[in-house]
Enzyme design. Structure first.
Site, PDB file in Angstrom:
ATOM      1  N   GLN A 102      -4.817  -1.896   9.403  1.00  0.00           N
ATOM      2  CA  GLN A 102      -4.684  -3.241   8.821  1.00  0.00           C
ATOM      3  C   GLN A 102      -5.327  -4.271   9.755  1.00  0.00           C
ATOM      4  O   GLN A 102      -4.941  -4.372  10.921  1.00  0.00           O
ATOM      5  CB  GLN A 102      -3.201  -3.545   8.580  1.00  0.00           C
ATOM      6  CG  GLN A 102      -2.942  -4.775   7.744  1.00  0.00           C
ATOM      7  CD  GLN A 102      -3.461  -4.652   6.310  1.00  0.00           C
ATOM      8  OE1 GLN A 102      -3.318  -3.626   5.667  1.00  0.00           O
ATOM      9  NE2 GLN A 102      -4.087  -5.705   5.823  1.00  0.00           N
TER      10      GLN A 102
ATOM     11  N   LYS B  51       0.843  -1.204   0.000  1.00  0.00           N
ATOM     12  CA  LYS B  51       0.000   0.000   0.000  1.00  0.00           C
ATOM     13  C   LYS B  51       0.878   1.254   0.000  1.00  0.00           C
ATOM     14  O   LYS B  51       0.592   2.222  -0.704  1.00  0.00           O
ATOM     15  CB  LYS B  51      -0.939  -0.024   1.216  1.00  0.00           C
ATOM     16  CG  LYS B  51      -2.055  -1.049   1.042  1.00  0.00           C
ATOM     17  CD  LYS B  51      -2.841  -1.345   2.300  1.00  0.00           C
ATOM     18  CE  LYS B  51      -3.793  -2.516   2.034  1.00  0.00           C
ATOM     19  NZ  LYS B  51      -4.542  -2.945   3.223  1.00  0.00           N
TER      20      LYS B  51
ATOM     21  N   ASP C  16     -11.412   2.350   3.442  1.00  0.00           N
ATOM     22  CA  ASP C  16     -11.710   0.921   3.285  1.00  0.00           C
ATOM     23  C   ASP C  16     -13.218   0.693   3.135  1.00  0.00           C
ATOM     24  O   ASP C  16     -13.649  -0.400   2.780  1.00  0.00           O
ATOM     25  CB  ASP C  16     -11.228   0.141   4.529  1.00  0.00           C
ATOM     26  CG  ASP C  16      -9.829  -0.432   4.354  1.00  0.00           C
ATOM     27  OD1 ASP C  16      -9.432  -0.674   3.198  1.00  0.00           O
ATOM     28  OD2 ASP C  16      -9.150  -0.649   5.373  1.00  0.00           O
TER      29      ASP C  16
END
Ligand code: NAP
Length: 283
Positions: A95, A51, A118
């Site tokens: 994460q 990322k 997200d």
């Protein structure tokens, strides 16, 4: 049979994001993504590094917070709050899964919905349900982008999704439904799974079990999308689909690696760009 090239499509998405980022920078705006990693799970470390690399490529600023597994829930929530209030951070992602003792949901809910790139926050999930959203969850949205890139229409197709997680299976079903697919979502309690999957025009496997989908579960000419990221008995990265046995039955198939994975990251970049635009009043 055509192998869908997720690397190629994701490169195109990132190129587009990089172009738009240049234009934003000319206005003095640099999109910023904060990535929080708690603990030392090696797979999570790889995802976070990928990322960060993608951020560099498209011209974003990325800030990583690597916290020890001993981090308390309150420390994590305090960090999220600080990032929510920072003007130079447009997107925040933590994460998942978090180490034992920390609550994934509490962290998701603490992230401002405006910075939830997200698209896991309840508010964003609800907006996806009714089709009025700013952000789509990265993996299902990446799959839709791949289907579009290969001119694979969903309209009127029988779509079967194996898996009903909040991050992949459920939103995948919803996005296919938005595109007028007729959707069946299967899970571990589904009876006669193979009978259902064999009927699919578009089959999405999001199970988390190496090479679970075998040729007998796939109908002739199906489009097979493999979300799985597993290790086989030799420790090699593999999907939820037994690629070698399934490939000759399909019209299209995604490989692992090089299929869904790169698309997920490309959509994260797209979402972060959008967050930066929205937070700066640019449509
Ligand atoms: P998850 O939360 O573990 O969900 C797995 C789903 O599979 C569950 O709904 C489960 O059913 C279902 N399932 C398990 N065994 C089954 C069986 N025998 N028959 C039918 N259904 C079964 O996993 P996830 O987070 O959705 O991730 C799925 C896979 O995708 C993993 O390999 C993950 O690493 C990968 N992934 C990849 C990306 C990417 O960017 N490529 C992104 C996210 C995830 P129940 O609900 O009944 O338990």
């Amino acid at each position: 049979m055509i192998i869908i090239d997720g690397k190629k499509v994701s490169a195109q998405v990132k190129e587009q994001v990089a172009e738009e980022t240049k234009a934003l920078k000319a206005k003095g705006i640099v999109p910023g993504l904060a990535v929080i990693l708690v603990g030392d799970d090696p797979a999570s470390r790889v995802y976070v590094n990928n990322k960060k690399k993608a951020c560099e490529l498209v011209g974003f600023r990325s800030v990583e917070y690597s916290l020890p597994a001993t981090t308390t829930q309150q420390e994590l929530l305090d960090l999220v709050e600080e990032l929510n209030n920072r003007q130079d951070i447009n997107g925040i992602l933590c994460q998942l899964p978090l180490p034992k003792g920390l609550d994934d949901n509490a962290v998701i809910e603490a992230i401002s919905p405006l910075k939830d790139v997200d698209a896991f926050h309840k508010q964003n999930v609800g907006r996806i349900m009714i089709g009025d959203y700013d952000f789509l969850p990265c993996t299902p949205a990446g799959i839709m982008e791949m289907l579009r890139a290969y001119d694979i229409s969903v309209d009127g197709k029988k779509c079967v999704v194996i898996g009903r997680s909040n991050i992949v299976g459920k939103p995948m079903g919803m996005l296919l439904l938005h595109e007028n697919g007729t959707v069946t979502i299967c899970h571990s309690h589904t009876k006669n799974l193979s009978e259902i999957t064999r009927e699919a025009d578009i089959l999405v496997a999001a199970i988390g079990k190496a090479k679970f989908v075998i040729a007998d579960m796939v109908g002739e000419g199906a489009v097979v999308i493999d979300v799985g990221m597993n290790r086989d008995e030799k420790g090699k990265l593999c999907g939820d689909v037994d690629f070698e046995s399934v490939k000759d039955k399909c019209s299209y198939i995604t490989p692992v690696p090089g299929g869904v994975g790169p698309m997920t990251i490309a959509i994260l970049m797209k979402n972060t760009l959008k967050a930066a635009k929205l937070q700066n009043g640019i449509q």
